[in-house]
Scaffold this motif. Structure first.
Motif, PDB file in Angstrom:
ATOM      1  N   TRP A  41       0.821  -1.201   0.000  1.00  0.00           N
ATOM      2  CA  TRP A  41       0.000   0.000   0.000  1.00  0.00           C
ATOM      3  C   TRP A  41       0.861   1.261   0.000  1.00  0.00           C
ATOM      4  CZ3 TRP A  41      -0.976   4.338   2.938  1.00  0.00           C
ATOM      5  CH2 TRP A  41      -2.172   5.030   2.663  1.00  0.00           C
ATOM      6  N   VAL A  42       1.863   1.295   0.870  1.00  0.00           N
ATOM      7  CA  VAL A  42       2.712   2.495   0.963  1.00  0.00           C
ATOM      8  C   VAL A  42       3.497   2.702  -0.324  1.00  0.00           C
ATOM      9  CG1 VAL A  42       4.624   3.579   2.197  1.00  0.00           C
ATOM     10  CG2 VAL A  42       2.873   2.348   3.476  1.00  0.00           C
ATOM     11  N   LEU A  43       4.091   1.655  -0.847  1.00  0.00           N
ATOM     12  CA  LEU A  43       4.872   1.790  -2.077  1.00  0.00           C
ATOM     13  C   LEU A  43       3.991   2.233  -3.242  1.00  0.00           C
ATOM     14  CD1 LEU A  43       7.182  -1.339  -1.707  1.00  0.00           C
ATOM     15  CD2 LEU A  43       7.892   1.062  -1.612  1.00  0.00           C
ATOM     16  N   SER A  44       2.747   1.783  -3.265  1.00  0.00           N
ATOM     17  CA  SER A  44       1.823   2.248  -4.308  1.00  0.00           C
ATOM     18  C   SER A  44       1.512   3.725  -4.141  1.00  0.00           C
ATOM     19  CB  SER A  44       0.527   1.428  -4.258  1.00  0.00           C
ATOM     20  OG  SER A  44       0.758   0.088  -4.614  1.00  0.00           O
ATOM     21  N   GLN A  45       1.347   4.171  -2.894  1.00  0.00           N
ATOM     22  CA  GLN A  45       1.114   5.600  -2.664  1.00  0.00           C
ATOM     23  C   GLN A  45       2.333   6.423  -3.066  1.00  0.00           C
ATOM     24  OE1 GLN A  45      -1.859   6.774  -1.852  1.00  0.00           O
ATOM     25  NE2 GLN A  45      -2.582   4.657  -1.813  1.00  0.00           N
ATOM     26  N   VAL A  46       3.521   5.892  -2.817  1.00  0.00           N
ATOM     27  CA  VAL A  46       4.752   6.574  -3.241  1.00  0.00           C
ATOM     28  C   VAL A  46       4.793   6.658  -4.767  1.00  0.00           C
ATOM     29  CG1 VAL A  46       7.269   6.384  -3.318  1.00  0.00           C
ATOM     30  CG2 VAL A  46       6.052   5.976  -1.171  1.00  0.00           C
ATOM     31  N   GLY A  47       4.429   5.566  -5.438  1.00  0.00           N
ATOM     32  CA  GLY A  47       4.386   5.577  -6.894  1.00  0.00           C
ATOM     33  C   GLY A  47       3.405   6.603  -7.436  1.00  0.00           C
ATOM     34  N   LYS A  48       2.240   6.716  -6.790  1.00  0.00           N
ATOM     35  CA  LYS A  48       1.256   7.720  -7.218  1.00  0.00           C
ATOM     36  C   LYS A  48       1.792   9.132  -7.047  1.00  0.00           C
ATOM     37  CE  LYS A  48      -2.845   4.928  -6.128  1.00  0.00           C
ATOM     38  NZ  LYS A  48      -4.047   4.840  -5.270  1.00  0.00           N
ATOM     39  N   ALA A  49       2.511   9.357  -5.955  1.00  0.00           N
ATOM     40  CA  ALA A  49       3.083  10.694  -5.725  1.00  0.00           C
ATOM     41  C   ALA A  49       4.081  11.046  -6.808  1.00  0.00           C
ATOM     42  CB  ALA A  49       3.727  10.745  -4.339  1.00  0.00           C
ATOM     43  N   TYR A  50       4.939  10.114  -7.165  1.00  0.00           N
ATOM     44  CA  TYR A  50       5.903  10.381  -8.233  1.00  0.00           C
ATOM     45  C   TYR A  50       5.191  10.565  -9.576  1.00  0.00           C
ATOM     46  CZ  TYR A  50      10.087   9.496  -5.434  1.00  0.00           C
ATOM     47  OH  TYR A  50      11.101   9.583  -4.508  1.00  0.00           O
ATOM     48  N   PHE A  51       4.105   9.847  -9.791  1.00  0.00           N
ATOM     49  CA  PHE A  51       3.328  10.005 -11.017  1.00  0.00           C
ATOM     50  C   PHE A  51       2.776  11.426 -11.119  1.00  0.00           C
ATOM     51  CE2 PHE A  51      -1.034   9.943 -12.796  1.00  0.00           C
ATOM     52  CZ  PHE A  51      -0.728   9.637 -14.113  1.00  0.00           C
ATOM     53  N   GLY A  90      -3.367   0.681  -6.998  1.00  0.00           N
ATOM     54  CA  GLY A  90      -2.559   1.597  -7.803  1.00  0.00           C
ATOM     55  C   GLY A  90      -2.102   1.050  -9.138  1.00  0.00           C
ATOM     56  N   MET A  91      -2.543  -0.170  -9.502  1.00  0.00           N
ATOM     57  CA  MET A  91      -2.046  -0.736 -10.754  1.00  0.00           C
ATOM     58  C   MET A  91      -2.608  -0.027 -11.987  1.00  0.00           C
ATOM     59  SD  MET A  91       0.200  -2.959 -10.050  1.00  0.00           S
ATOM     60  CE  MET A  91       0.666  -1.885  -8.687  1.00  0.00           C
ATOM     61  N   ASP A  92      -3.759   0.637 -11.844  1.00  0.00           N
ATOM     62  CA  ASP A  92      -4.271   1.439 -12.956  1.00  0.00           C
ATOM     63  C   ASP A  92      -3.335   2.606 -13.246  1.00  0.00           C
ATOM     64  OD1 ASP A  92      -5.055   2.134 -10.347  1.00  0.00           O
ATOM     65  OD2 ASP A  92      -6.547   3.529 -11.086  1.00  0.00           O
ATOM     66  N   ILE A  93      -2.818   3.225 -12.182  1.00  0.00           N
ATOM     67  CA  ILE A  93      -1.864   4.327 -12.355  1.00  0.00           C
ATOM     68  C   ILE A  93      -0.533   3.799 -12.890  1.00  0.00           C
ATOM     69  CG2 ILE A  93      -0.654   6.207 -11.200  1.00  0.00           C
ATOM     70  CD1 ILE A  93      -3.650   6.599 -11.350  1.00  0.00           C
ATOM     71  N   TRP A 129      -8.529  -4.195 -16.297  1.00  0.00           N
ATOM     72  CA  TRP A 129      -8.968  -3.796 -17.630  1.00  0.00           C
ATOM     73  C   TRP A 129      -8.466  -2.410 -18.001  1.00  0.00           C
ATOM     74  CZ3 TRP A 129     -10.603  -7.479 -20.664  1.00  0.00           C
ATOM     75  CH2 TRP A 129     -11.061  -8.659 -20.080  1.00  0.00           C
ATOM     76  N   CYS A 130      -8.193  -1.579 -17.005  1.00  0.00           N
ATOM     77  CA  CYS A 130      -7.545  -0.291 -17.305  1.00  0.00           C
ATOM     78  C   CYS A 130      -6.138  -0.529 -17.855  1.00  0.00           C
ATOM     79  CB  CYS A 130      -7.475   0.573 -16.049  1.00  0.00           C
ATOM     80  SG  CYS A 130      -9.048   1.320 -15.586  1.00  0.00           S
ATOM     81  N   ALA A 131      -5.421  -1.467 -17.258  1.00  0.00           N
ATOM     82  CA  ALA A 131      -4.082  -1.798 -17.756  1.00  0.00           C
ATOM     83  C   ALA A 131      -4.158  -2.349 -19.174  1.00  0.00           C
ATOM     84  CB  ALA A 131      -3.408  -2.794 -16.819  1.00  0.00           C
ATOM     85  N   MET A 132      -5.132  -3.214 -19.416  1.00  0.00           N
ATOM     86  CA  MET A 132      -5.291  -3.768 -20.765  1.00  0.00           C
ATOM     87  C   MET A 132      -5.646  -2.670 -21.766  1.00  0.00           C
ATOM     88  SD  MET A 132      -4.983  -6.637 -22.349  1.00  0.00           S
ATOM     89  CE  MET A 132      -5.190  -7.953 -21.152  1.00  0.00           C
TER      90      MET A 132
END
Length: 776
Positions: free
Chosen positions: A483-493, A518-521, A553-556
Motif C-alpha cells: 500500500w505504501v509503495l503504491s502511494q509513493v508511486g502515485k506521488a511520483y506520477f 494503484g495498478m491502474d496508475i 482492464w484499465c491496464a489492458m
C-alpha cells in the motif's frame, strides 16, 4: 395438584431447552461456515434455520451470508421492510452495492423519523457518508465521515474519504490525544460491562440458591418469573448481545415462547474485513463432570462458542444437562471453548480464566451496539469428555452458571491438538492492562496512523513532495508494504517523475504481487514511458490475478492505447466501468479514447460522469479543457483548466494549458505569468517553456523567445517543434539562412505528418514577406 403443575412445567422447560439448543447449533454452525468461507454451505443451513425458527435476527444472519457471497440482491429482498436497526444497516448496505442510493439513505435515515439514530454506529455513519458522497452532497458526506471518526478513531476508511473530498484535518489533530482517550474509554467500558455481567450472574445465583422449590408458586407465576429473569438478563447484557425472541412461532398465530438465548445481530464485514462475531447465547449449561475430566483428558465432542445465561430457578439442572448432552453429542466432534466465572480448586485441571481485548479489534464497532461483536474475551480452554457419557447429580442445583459472556470460537484449530489449544489460549487471552499502559498502547497505534494519515492527506491535496517526506518517516517494515509503495508511486506520477514512479510500483508488485492497489496508475506510467513490453506483461498478470477488477482492464486498455488501437482500448475501459461504475479513473480513460477517436460528445459525457463520482478528479476537468481547446471554445477551456488548477495547484501541465487558453483569449500578460509559474513548478517539463516562447513571438519579443528556445533545446534536444518555431522566428527577423537551417533540422527529427506539411509550407514561403503571407 401443585406437584403435577411443577412436573408439567419442568417438562415444558425441557422441551423448550431442546428447541433453543437446536436453534443455537444451527446458528453457530452457520457462523462457523462463514468464518471458513464456505458461503454456500452457510446459506443452505441458514435457510434451514430461518424455516425452523423464523425471526428477524435469523433473517439478518441469512442476509449477511448472502452479502459475504456477493449476492446483495438476495439480502435486499430478505431484509426489505424489516425494522430492527441492524436489519436497516444490512439492507442499506445491500442497496449501496446495487446502486440504489436513495433506498440506502431511506433505510439509514427514515424520512418519518428525522431524529432517529443512524444504525450500527461508526459503520452506519460511514455508509451514510458514502451515500451522500455519491449523490453529490459533499457537506453532508463530510459530516458523517467525521461522525464515524469521532465514534471510532481507528476507522481509517473514513479518514481516507475525507482526504479524497479535500476536507481532512491534519492527521495530528484527528489521531491525537483525544482519539487515544476515546480508545481507552471504550476499552475500559468493555471491561466494566464484563464485570457488571459477572455481578449480575452472582446476584442471580444467590437468588437461585434461596429458591430451589416451586411448591408454593402457581404455573402462571412460574412462567412470569422465568420471563422476567430472561428480560432482566437481556437488559444487563446489552452491548454484548442483542436480545432475541426467536423461539418457535406457532403457525396458528398464537403466542410464542420467549427464547432464553440472546443472539447478536449478524455483522457484515464489507469495510473492516472481519469475520462475523460468534453467536452469543444464554441459558445453556456447560458444566462438565470433574471426575470424568480427571479420568479422561482427551478432547471429545462438545459445543463451540456456548454462552450461558443466569440459571433458571425452577429447572431441574441435572435433567437439563442430560438433554444438552444428548443434543450436542450428535453434533460431531467439536472442541469446546468455555467461560468460567471462577476456577474451581478441586477440578484438578489446568483451566485458566483470563480477560483480554485489543483496542484494534477490527469488528469492534460493527454491531448494533458497540459490544455486539466479540469485543470482550474471557476464555477458558479445557479438555472435556463427551457430555452424553457424563453422570450429573441432580442435587447440583446451587452451582453458579456463567451467563452473558461472549465466546471466541476456536474452530480453526484441530480439536485434538493440545499444543494448538495452548497457543490459542495465549493468543486470545491476557490480563487487561492498566490505564496508563492502555493509553500508551493506543498512542503508539495512533502515532503510526498519524504518519499514514499525513502522507495520504498531502497526496490528496497534491503536495506530493511533502507526502513523500511524510511516508519516508514510516518505520522500514511499514514503508516496504504494497500500500505504501503504491502511494509513493502515485506521488511520483503526479510529480511527472515516471522513472521513479515505475521503480516504486515495481517494488510494490514484488512485495504484494496479489494486490491491485494503484495498478491502474502504474499502467499509465508505463504508457507514458512507452514501455510496451512491460505494460503488456503487467496487463496479462493483472487479468490472470483478477478478471473482475477494473484495474486489470484499465491496464489492458492502456496497452492497446499505446499501440494506437483506440477502439479496442475503449472496449477495455468500458469493461472496467461495467465492473465498477464508481471507478472515476476508468471513466476518464474512456473520455481520453473518445477524444482520440474525435468523438468529442461522448468524451465530454465520460468526463462529466467521472466528475459526478469524484468532483475533485482533476484529470477529467483537464480532459474537458482539452476538448474545448480543440473546439476553440476558449472560455469553456479556461474555466475547466482553472477548476483543475484550484484542485491541483502544483501541476505544471495544467498551468501550461491554462496559460495557453488565456493566450487564446488575448490575455497574454496573464498567460505569461501562468507559464512562469509552470516553469518554476517543473523545470524538466518542456511544454511551458515552449508555450512561453510562442507567447513572446506573438508579442514580437523575438530575442527573448530565442533565449527561451535555446534553453529548451538542452531539455528536449530532439523535439522538432522547437526547431520549427526557431525557423519561424529567424524568418520574421529576415535571417533566411538560419531559418532554412532550422526548418531542415526539424524535418530531420521526423515530426508527425501534419507538422511535416506545415514546415514544408513555411520553407516554400521563406522569401515571401509576412504581410503578403498573411493575406494569402
Amino acid at each position: 395438584m401443585q406437584r403435577s403443575q411443577k412436573i408439567e412445567f419442568l417438562s415444558l422447560c425441557e422441551s423448550e431447552e431442546e428447541v433453543v439448543a437446536m436453534e443455537a447449533i444451527l446458528a453457530d454452525y452457520v457462523r462457523s461456515s462463514v468464518r471458513q468461507f464456505m458461503h454456500a454451505n452457510a446459506i443452505f443451513h441458514c435457510e434451514r434455520l430461518c424455516a425452523e425458527f423464523p425471526s428477524e435476527v435469523n433473517q439478518q444472519l441469512l442476509a449477511s451470508c448472502y452479502l459475504q457471497n456477493n449476492q446483495a440482491y438476495c439480502a435486499y429482498h430478505i431484509l426489505k421492510g424489516t425494522q430492527m436497526a441492524q436489519s436497516r444497516y444490512l439492507f442499506a448496505l445491500s442497496c449501496f452495492k446495487m446502486d440504489l442510493l436513495r433506498e440506502a439513505e431511506a433505510a439509514l435515515c427514515p424520512a418519518n423519523e428525522p431524529s432517529s439514530e443512524v444504525p450500527n454506529g461508526a459503520a452506519g455513519h460511514f455508509l451514510l457518508g458514502l451515500v451522500y458522497r455519491y449523490t453529490d452532497r459533499k457537506i453532508s458526506a463530510i459530516h458523517h465521515f467525521k461522525q464515524a471518526l469521532s465514534l471510532d478513531p481507528l476507522l481509517w476508511s473514513a479518514y481516507e474519504e475525507l482526504c479524497v473530498l479535500g476536507a481532512a484535518e491534519d492527521a495530528a489533530a484527528v489521531f491525537g490525544e483525544t482519539a487515544a482517550i476515546c480508545i481507552q474509554n471504550q476499552y475500559l467500558h468493555h471491561a466494566s460491562v464484563l464485570q457488571n455481567s459477572q455481578a449480575f450472574e452472582e446476584d442471580h445465583s444467590v437468588t437461585s440458591s434461596k429458591d430451589n422449590s416451586a411448591d408454593d408458586v402457581s404455573p402462571r407465576q412460574l412462567k412470569q418469573l422465568l420471563s422476567n429473569n430472561v428480560r432482566e438478563a437481556s437488559g444487563n447484557c446489552q452491548g454484548m448481545a442483542v436480545s432475541a425472541r426467536s423461539a418457535v412461532q406457532p403457525p396458528n398465530g398464537g403466542s410464542t415462547h420467549l427464547s432464553l438465548y440472546t443472539t447478536p445481530s449478524p455483522i457484515t464485514t464489507q469495510y473492516l474485513c472481519a469475520a462475523p462475531p460468534p453467536l452469543h447465547r444464554n441459558a445453556l449449561p456447560n458444566v462438565s463432570n470433574t471426575n470424568s475430566i480427571a479420568a479422561d483428558s482427551s478432547p471429545r465432542s462438545t459445543v463451540n462458542s456456548t454462552i450461558q445465561a443466569p440459571r433458571r430457578k425452577f429447572v431441574d439442572e441435572g435433567k437439563l444437562r442430560k438433554i444438552s448432552g444428548r443434543l450436542f453429542s450428535d453434533s460431531g466432534p467439536r472442541r469446546s471453548t468455555r467461560l468460567a466465572a471462577e476456577a474451581s480448586a478441586n477440578t484438578g485441571s489446568n483451566a485458566t480464566s483470563t480477560v483480554g481485548n485489543g483496542p484494534n479489534n477490527p469488528s469492534k464497532y460493527l454491531g448494533n451496539s458497540k459490544f455486539s461483536s466479540a469485543a470482550l474475551r474471557s476464555v477458558t480452554l479445557r479438555k472435556v469428555s463427551n457430555w452424553a457419557n457424563e453422570n450429573f447429580d441432580d442435587g447440583m442445583k446451587n452451582e453458579v452458571i456463567d451467563g452473558c459472556r461472549p465466546i471466541i470460537v476456536s474452530g480453526a484449530l484441530p480439536s485434538g491438538d493440545p499444543k494448538a489449544l495452548d497457543q490459542e489460549t495465549t493468543m486470545l487471552s491476557g490480563v487487561a492492562p492498566n490505564t496508563s499502559k492502555l493509553l500508551s498502547c493506543a498512542g503508539e497505534i495512533l502515532g503510526l496512523l498519524r504518519l499514514f494519515g499525513e502522507g495520504y492527506r498531502l497526496s490528496c491535496i497534491y503536495k506530493c513532495q511533502d507526502a513523500l517526506e511524510a511516508y519516508s518517516k514510516l518505520p522500514h517494515k511499514h514503508y516496504n508494504t504494497g500500500w505504501v509503495l503504491s502511494q509513493v508511486g502515485k506521488a511520483y506520477f503526479e510529480l511527472v517523475d515516471y522513472l521513479e514512479a515505475d521503480r516504486a510500483f515495481g517494488l510494490a508488485r514484488r512485495v504484494s504481487p496479489y494486490s491491485l492497489e494503484g495498478m491502474d496508475i502504474y499502467s499509465t506510467v508505463l504508457y507514458h514511458l512507452k514501455e510496451d513490453m512491460k505494460l503488456s506483461y503487467l496487463a496479462q498478470e493483472l487479468i490472470s490475478t483478477d478478471r473482475l477488477a477494473p484495474q486489470s482492464w484499465c491496464a489492458m486498455g492502456n496497452c492497446y492505447s499505446l499501440q494506437k488501437d483506440h477502439e479496442t482500448a475503449l472496449k477495455n475501459f468500458r469493461r472496467a466501468v461495467q465492473l465498477d461504475s464508481k471507478f472515476a479513473y476508468a471513466h476518464t480513460l474512456c473520455g481520453h479514447e473518445y477524444v482520440a477517436l474525435d468523438e468529442f460528445d461522448n468524451g465530454i459525457k465520460s468526463y462529466q460522469t467521472a466528475l459526478r463520482i469524484d468532483s475533485r478528479h482533476y484529470k477529467s476537468l483537464y480532459g474537458l479543457g482539452m476538448v474545448y481547446l480543440r473546439q476553440e471554445k476558449f472560455e469553456f477551456a479556461e474555466h475547466h483548466f482553472r477548476l483543475a488548477f484550484h484542485i491541483n495547484p502544483c501541476s505544471s501541465i495544467i498551468m501550461s494549458y491554462l496559460g495557453t487558453a488565456l493566450h487564446a483569449l488575448k490575455r497574454s500578460n496573464e498567460a505569461l505569468e501562468m507559464m512562469e509559474r509552470a516553469i518554476s513548478a517543473d523545470r524538466k517539463n518542456p511544454l511551458p517553456m515552449y508555450q512561453k516562447a510562442n507567447i513572446l513571438v506573438s508579442l514580437e519579443c523575438f530575442e527573448k523567445a530565442l533565449e527561451v528556445l535555446e534553453e529548451l533545446k538542452e531539455y528536449a534536444p530532439r523535439e522538432s517543434s522547437i526547431y520549427a518555431l526557431m525557423g519561424i522566428i529567424y524568418k520574421r527577423c529576415n535571417m533566411h539562412d538560419k531559418a532554412m537551417l532550422h526548418f531542415g533540422l526539424a524535418l530531420d527529427l521526423k515530426p508527425s505528418a501534419t507538422d511535416v506539411a506545415t514546415i514544408k509550407a513555411a520553407m516554400e514561403k521563406l522569401h515571401v514577406p509576412d504581410e503578403i503571407e498573411d493575406s494569402l
